[in-house]
Write a protein that holds these residues in place. Structure first.
Motif, PDB file in Angstrom:
ATOM      1  N   ASN A 177      -0.022   5.558  -0.037  1.00 22.37           N
ATOM      2  CA  ASN A 177      -0.889   6.700  -0.054  1.00 22.37           C
ATOM      3  C   ASN A 177      -0.294   8.002  -0.043  1.00 22.37           C
ATOM      4  O   ASN A 177       0.952   8.172   0.645  1.00 22.37           O
ATOM      5  CB  ASN A 177      -2.002   6.704   1.352  1.00 22.37           C
ATOM      6  CG  ASN A 177      -2.846   5.587   1.214  1.00 22.37           C
ATOM      7  OD1 ASN A 177      -2.711   4.552   1.570  1.00 22.37           O
ATOM      8  ND2 ASN A 177      -3.838   5.840   0.486  1.00 22.37           N
TER       9      ASN A 177
ATOM     10  N   ASN B 228      -1.234   1.589  -5.126  1.00 25.88           N
ATOM     11  CA  ASN B 228      -0.768   0.525  -4.468  1.00 25.88           C
ATOM     12  C   ASN B 228      -0.142  -0.602  -5.442  1.00 25.88           C
ATOM     13  O   ASN B 228      -0.398  -0.546  -6.588  1.00 25.88           O
ATOM     14  CB  ASN B 228      -2.041  -0.408  -3.876  1.00 25.88           C
ATOM     15  CG  ASN B 228      -2.370   0.281  -2.976  1.00 25.88           C
ATOM     16  OD1 ASN B 228      -1.938   1.353  -2.121  1.00 25.88           O
ATOM     17  ND2 ASN B 228      -3.735  -0.144  -2.418  1.00 25.88           N
TER      18      ASN B 228
ATOM     19  N   ARG C 268       0.704  -1.407  -0.028  1.00 20.58           N
ATOM     20  CA  ARG C 268       0.034   0.030  -0.065  1.00 20.58           C
ATOM     21  C   ARG C 268       0.600   1.371  -0.110  1.00 20.58           C
ATOM     22  O   ARG C 268       2.040   1.283   0.663  1.00 20.58           O
ATOM     23  CB  ARG C 268      -1.006   0.034   1.358  1.00 20.58           C
ATOM     24  CG  ARG C 268      -2.067  -1.066   1.249  1.00 20.58           C
ATOM     25  CD  ARG C 268      -2.829  -1.052   2.334  1.00 20.58           C
ATOM     26  NE  ARG C 268      -2.080  -1.335   3.682  1.00 20.58           N
ATOM     27  CZ  ARG C 268      -2.744  -1.176   4.789  1.00 20.58           C
ATOM     28  NH1 ARG C 268      -3.768  -0.535   4.896  1.00 20.58           N
ATOM     29  NH2 ARG C 268      -1.982  -1.483   5.840  1.00 20.58           N
TER      30      ARG C 268
ATOM     31  N   LYS D 178      -5.306   5.608  -7.865  1.00 17.88           N
ATOM     32  CA  LYS D 178      -6.692   5.877  -7.565  1.00 17.88           C
ATOM     33  C   LYS D 178      -6.735   7.023  -6.900  1.00 17.88           C
ATOM     34  O   LYS D 178      -6.452   7.252  -5.691  1.00 17.88           O
ATOM     35  CB  LYS D 178      -7.229   4.848  -6.354  1.00 17.88           C
ATOM     36  CG  LYS D 178      -7.484   3.265  -7.219  1.00 17.88           C
ATOM     37  CD  LYS D 178      -8.121   2.223  -6.325  1.00 17.88           C
ATOM     38  CE  LYS D 178      -8.449   1.103  -6.781  1.00 17.88           C
ATOM     39  NZ  LYS D 178      -8.973   0.183  -6.007  1.00 17.88           N
ATOM     40  N   ARG D 179      -7.127   8.217  -7.717  1.00 18.63           N
ATOM     41  CA  ARG D 179      -7.087   9.529  -7.360  1.00 18.63           C
ATOM     42  C   ARG D 179      -8.011   9.696  -5.995  1.00 18.63           C
ATOM     43  O   ARG D 179      -7.858  10.323  -5.382  1.00 18.63           O
ATOM     44  CB  ARG D 179      -7.618  10.276  -8.465  1.00 18.63           C
ATOM     45  CG  ARG D 179      -7.547  11.938  -8.281  1.00 18.63           C
ATOM     46  CD  ARG D 179      -8.136  12.644  -9.346  1.00 18.63           C
ATOM     47  NE  ARG D 179      -7.689  12.554 -10.468  1.00 18.63           N
ATOM     48  CZ  ARG D 179      -6.687  13.006 -10.908  1.00 18.63           C
ATOM     49  NH1 ARG D 179      -5.772  14.049 -10.310  1.00 18.63           N
ATOM     50  NH2 ARG D 179      -6.241  12.837 -12.368  1.00 18.63           N
ATOM     51  N   SER D 180      -9.251   9.144  -6.095  1.00 19.67           N
ATOM     52  CA  SER D 180     -10.147   9.323  -5.020  1.00 19.67           C
ATOM     53  C   SER D 180      -9.756   8.765  -3.708  1.00 19.67           C
ATOM     54  O   SER D 180     -10.142   9.344  -2.547  1.00 19.67           O
ATOM     55  CB  SER D 180     -11.479   8.571  -5.312  1.00 19.67           C
ATOM     56  OG  SER D 180     -11.328   7.136  -5.502  1.00 19.67           O
ATOM     57  N   GLN D 181      -8.714   7.931  -3.738  1.00 24.60           N
ATOM     58  CA  GLN D 181      -8.251   7.329  -2.477  1.00 24.60           C
ATOM     59  C   GLN D 181      -6.900   7.803  -2.191  1.00 24.60           C
ATOM     60  O   GLN D 181      -6.152   7.427  -1.347  1.00 24.60           O
ATOM     61  CB  GLN D 181      -8.186   5.749  -2.580  1.00 24.60           C
ATOM     62  CG  GLN D 181      -9.623   5.031  -2.471  1.00 24.60           C
ATOM     63  CD  GLN D 181      -9.781   3.662  -2.719  1.00 24.60           C
ATOM     64  OE1 GLN D 181      -8.700   3.052  -2.439  1.00 24.60           O
ATOM     65  NE2 GLN D 181     -10.623   3.286  -3.235  1.00 24.60           N
ATOM     66  N   SER D 182      -6.173   8.588  -3.238  1.00 23.95           N
ATOM     67  CA  SER D 182      -4.987   9.148  -3.054  1.00 23.95           C
ATOM     68  C   SER D 182      -4.206   7.923  -2.868  1.00 23.95           C
ATOM     69  O   SER D 182      -3.194   7.939  -2.006  1.00 23.95           O
ATOM     70  CB  SER D 182      -4.759  10.155  -2.051  1.00 23.95           C
ATOM     71  OG  SER D 182      -5.642  11.367  -2.220  1.00 23.95           O
ATOM     72  N   SER D 183      -4.180   6.912  -3.745  1.00 18.35           N
ATOM     73  CA  SER D 183      -3.366   5.772  -3.369  1.00 18.35           C
ATOM     74  C   SER D 183      -2.663   5.307  -4.649  1.00 18.35           C
ATOM     75  O   SER D 183      -3.234   5.666  -5.679  1.00 18.35           O
ATOM     76  CB  SER D 183      -4.126   4.517  -2.886  1.00 18.35           C
ATOM     77  OG  SER D 183      -5.112   4.155  -3.894  1.00 18.35           O
TER      78      SER D 183
END
Lengths: 117, 114
Positions: B24, B75, B22, B68-73
């Motif tokens: 972020n 992985n 992971r 994933k922009r919405s999750q600022s991730s």
């Protein structure tokens, strides 16, 4: 990509002395970076070295302690001055390529493992 | 200030099992994102990168990562881990306005058990 070599690969030094680390790249690069990786830690940027100008140091790092030279587009040196045991780290050189598809990539040298007694 | 969080310091997986590491980040604009791997005594090797476009990026050694922009991730994944994947993995954010200076996460040490 770029092939980066560093000298020395490792060294053991006495406190109070200085060590100069060399970084050589097999192609011309715009920006070279020096990082420190303390034992068990992540990488921390020391400074950015541009050819023909003074290096730009990050917060917590000063030129008197870590003087940097960048005489041309393929070579740079980092000196660790007046060393103490807290300077024991891996020092890594990285480069950003000049144009091309790798323009925004950074490539890293193998590192110099420094132990200060 | 921008930052990168790798919440897992150590991960142990069995050889052949799937892997997800992971990452972020905190950054105002669309960042440049990278995954690097560092084997013991080695420098950093770039596994993959994301600048724009397709949010699923493929890298070397069978790794992939999804932005994933919405999750600022961002992985990192691998469907089947090999013993040679044991190493430390670093996620990094590049800052375009600062000449792509990299900010690194703390790293995740991957152990592979047979």
């Amino acid at each position: 990509s770029a092939v980066i070599s560093q000298k020395p690969s490792r060294d053991i030094c006495q406190r109070g002395t200085s060590l100069t680390i060399q970084c050589q790249v097999d192609s011309q690069v715009t920006m070279m970076f020096w990082y420190r990786q303390q034992p068990g830690q992540s990488l921390t940027l020391i400074a950015t070295a541009n050819q023909g100008s003074e290096a730009t140091y990050e917060s917590g790092f000063v030129i008197d302690k870590f003087p940097i030279s960048r005489p041309n587009l393929t070579f740079s040196t980092l000196t660790v001055s007046n060393m103490s045991p807290e300077d024991s780290s891996i020092y890594l050189c990285s480069v950003r390529l000049l144009g091309g598809i790798g323009y925004n990539e950074q490539f890293f040298g193998p590192g110099t493992r420094l132990t200060v007694l | 200030a921008q930052s990168v969080t790798q919440p897992d310091i150590h991960i142990t997986v069995s050889e052949g099992a799937s892997l997800e590491l992971r990452c972020n980040y905190s950054y105002g604009a669309t960042p440049y994102l990278f995954w690097y791997v560092q084997s013991p005594g080695q420098g950093l090797q770039l596994l993959l990168k994301y600048f724009s476009g397709d949010t699923l990026v493929q890298g070397i050694k069978g790794f992939e990562a999804e932005f994933k922009r919405s999750q600022s991730s961002f992985n990192l994944r691998k469907p089947s881990v090999h013993w040679s994947d044991a190493a430390e993995y670093f996620c990094a954010v590049g800052e375009p306005e600062y000449g792509n200076k990299l900010v690194f996460g703390a790293g995740t040490i991957l152990r592979v058990k047979s």
